[in-house]
Design an enzyme around this catalytic site. Structure first.
Site, PDB file in Angstrom:
ATOM      1  N   CYS A  27     -26.130   5.691  24.544  1.00 19.53           N
ATOM      2  CA  CYS A  27     -24.819   5.283  25.056  1.00 19.53           C
ATOM      3  C   CYS A  27     -23.804   5.129  23.928  1.00 19.53           C
ATOM      4  CB  CYS A  27     -24.935   3.979  25.837  1.00 19.53           C
ATOM      5  SG  CYS A  27     -25.540   2.579  24.877  1.00 19.53           S
ATOM      6  N   ASN A  28     -24.277   4.935  22.693  1.00 23.37           N
ATOM      7  CA  ASN A  28     -23.354   4.690  21.594  1.00 23.37           C
ATOM      8  C   ASN A  28     -23.331   5.783  20.534  1.00 23.37           C
ATOM      9  OD1 ASN A  28     -22.092   2.221  22.291  1.00 23.37           O
ATOM     10  ND2 ASN A  28     -23.973   1.134  21.803  1.00 23.37           N
ATOM     11  N   ARG A  29     -24.127   6.835  20.706  1.00 23.67           N
ATOM     12  CA  ARG A  29     -24.120   7.911  19.695  1.00 23.67           C
ATOM     13  C   ARG A  29     -24.720   9.187  20.264  1.00 23.67           C
ATOM     14  NH1 ARG A  29     -25.545   6.366  15.074  1.00 23.67           N
ATOM     15  NH2 ARG A  29     -25.621   4.140  15.593  1.00 23.67           N
ATOM     16  N   SER A  47     -26.249   0.299  14.631  1.00 21.90           N
ATOM     17  CA  SER A  47     -26.042   0.067  16.062  1.00 21.90           C
ATOM     18  C   SER A  47     -24.838  -0.822  16.311  1.00 21.90           C
ATOM     19  CB  SER A  47     -27.286  -0.594  16.671  1.00 21.90           C
ATOM     20  OG  SER A  47     -28.411   0.237  16.575  1.00 21.90           O
ATOM     21  N   GLU A  99     -30.869  -4.616  17.391  1.00 17.09           N
ATOM     22  CA  GLU A  99     -31.385  -4.298  18.731  1.00 17.09           C
ATOM     23  C   GLU A  99     -32.575  -3.349  18.602  1.00 17.09           C
ATOM     24  OE1 GLU A  99     -31.143  -1.281  20.426  1.00 17.09           O
ATOM     25  OE2 GLU A  99     -29.876  -0.087  19.093  1.00 17.09           O
ATOM     26  N   GLN A 147     -33.850  -1.162  21.072  1.00 21.09           N
ATOM     27  CA  GLN A 147     -33.920  -0.002  21.961  1.00 21.09           C
ATOM     28  C   GLN A 147     -33.796   1.320  21.214  1.00 21.09           C
ATOM     29  OE1 GLN A 147     -31.075  -0.185  25.145  1.00 21.09           O
ATOM     30  NE2 GLN A 147     -32.203   1.246  26.430  1.00 21.09           N
ATOM     31  N   ALA A 184     -30.504  -0.583  38.741  1.00 23.32           N
ATOM     32  CA  ALA A 184     -31.797  -1.278  38.706  1.00 23.32           C
ATOM     33  C   ALA A 184     -32.674  -0.772  37.567  1.00 23.32           C
ATOM     34  CB  ALA A 184     -32.521  -1.101  40.036  1.00 23.32           C
ATOM     35  N   GLY A 185     -32.051  -0.218  36.534  1.00 21.18           N
ATOM     36  CA  GLY A 185     -32.802   0.274  35.384  1.00 21.18           C
ATOM     37  C   GLY A 185     -33.091  -0.808  34.378  1.00 21.18           C
TER      38      GLY A 185
END
Length: 435
Positions: free
Chosen positions: A50-52, A107, A112, A114, A188-189
């Site tokens: 989502c960020n890269r 990040s 984080e 993930q 709902a992930g």
């Protein structure tokens, strides 16, 4: 040959640009299969979060290779493409960047966890599609190990916020308390589950969950004593909600202005907070212009995630020291690869000549039995190894040193080999192929 990364991230591009480069696993596989047919590209890994979004590549000829990748990126992005959003790093700087990403130093939320699994997944997809070899198998495995080591040997992840917890903190900053708030979680992930957990930890009592798959919504809601809402009913629930946190993973807007216009008309002026932590975004930006609605997206969380920045700065310094140590060890491990093509050619040529001479000799001595032939074969192998030992040792020692080019050319001239020296990791500065 050159190791290069081309990418954009939350530091260089806003969310409305990043979402145009957010690729699913299936699309990544299709892109890699297309790259597989490009002769100038030896290896490639495509990381998309989502960020890269980052293309890691081993290119035979960097300048023309980057031009090709630039054209590909333009084709993928369409009108969203702009040069200034992208960075490109080569050699050791590319490796250092990857190690920092794996260690979550680059990040949005430092510490984080993930990102490490996202790198593992990106590397696995590349392997499954035949786009990794000796170089990236070595580098990416070391990057993953480095990320694990940083999390083990430092407190970089201790007391760090996540995107989901930052979203909850943002809601609390606006409302003051969420104990009596009516909260709708859309999606709902994994991210939605983390968000719901943080909501409960912060005192939320009333949580509704809606998802396109109702069973998934119910499964998540049941974990937190919440209530599942049918997907075609979530707009009705929005009429009574105080906060909507959305992270569906849909490739298009799921909350549109025309729908929210009807919702706000039924709310009698009560304020509604929308926190969109999805990339691509779930909420149409023009929703923010409706009366009574306050909309935040993932880029708005940056101020929230800085709450523990001072503590993590010291840990980040320790992490960077670990990264430099790992890079030094990696360079030593890969050092011989710069000479490896010539060493392989020399060994293959000598072995070809040995087998050719041996075949002629056996033809002139048909009386030899299998055991005798085997003894002679082993003797010639040992003679070959002894002959090659000194030049091989010299080439391995020269790899990565000022003597490398001179020795490589000399060996190639003496033994009539092709000169294909490869430089995977050097001390190059930032590349710029846009001009």
């Amino acid at each position: 040959m050159q190791l290069i990364v081309l990418g954009l991230n939350h530091k260089t591009a806003p969310v409305e640009v990043r979402e145009g480069f957010n690729f699913s696993a299936d699309r990544i596989a299709r892109i890699l299969r297309r790259l597989r047919n490009y002769d100038n590209l030896d290896e490639a890994v495509l990381l998309s979060t989502c960020n890269r979004t980052e293309f890691y590549m081993v290119l035979e000829e960097p300048v023309s290779g980057m031009k090709f990748i630039q054209t590909l990126v333009k084709h993928i992005a369409g009108t969203a493409y702009k040069n200034e959003y992208f960075y490109n790093l080569s050699g050791v700087n590319c490796v250092r960047h990857l190690f920092k990403v794996a260690s979550s130093l680059d990040s949005l939320v430092i510490g984080e966890g993930q990102i490490l699994s996202q790198i593992k997944n990106a590397y696995q997809i590349a392997r499954e599609n035949g786009m990794t070899g000796t170089v990236f198998n070595t580098i990416f495995n070391r990057a993953i190990a480095t990320g694990k080591r940083v999390r083990t040997e430092t407190k970089i992840a201790y007391s760090s916020v996540s995107v989901s917890s930052a979203a909850v903190d943002l809601a609390m900053d606006v409302l003051g308390s969420i104990e009596d708030a009516n909260i709708l979680v859309l999606g709902a992930g994994r991210m939605s589950e983390l968000t719901a957990r943080h909501l409960i930890d912060k005192g939320a009592k009333t949580i509704f969950v809606s998802n396109r798959n109702y069973d998934h919504a119910k499964e998540l809601a049941d974990k937190f004593n919440g209530t599942a809402i049918a997907y075609n009913k979530y707009l009705e629930q929005a009429e009574t909600s105080d906060i909507i946190i959305t992270s569906t993973g849909a490739p298009h807007y799921v909350i549109r202005e025309r729908d929210m216009r009807e919702v706000t008309a039924k709310r009698s002026g009560r304020p509604l907070i929308l926190i969109d932590i999805a990339v691509p975004r779930d909420v149409e930006p023009s929703v923010a212009d409706l009366p009574g609605i306050t909309l935040y997206n993932i880029d708005d969380l940056e101020g929230v995630v800085d709450t523990n920045k001072h503590f993590r700065t010291h840990e980040a310094q320790m992490a960077e020291a670990i990264i430099e140590e790992e890079i030094a060890e990696l360079k030593e491990r890969l050092r011989y690869l710069t000479m490896r093509p010539v060493m392989v050619q020399l060994h293959e040529k000598m072995n070809f000549l040995r087998e050719k001479v041996l075949k002629r000799a056996f033809a002139k001595m048909p009386e030899l039995n299998e055991h005798e032939r085997r003894i002679i074969d082993i003797m010639t192998q040992r003679l070959e190894h002894k002959f090659l030992r000194e030049p091989m040792t010299a080439m391995n020692a020269a790899a990565g040193t000022p003597d490398e080019e001179r020795l490589r050319k000399m060996i190639c001239e003496l033994f009539l080999l092709n000169d294909k020296g490869e430089d995977y990791i050097g001390d190059e500065n930032k590349f710029d192929y846009w001009d």
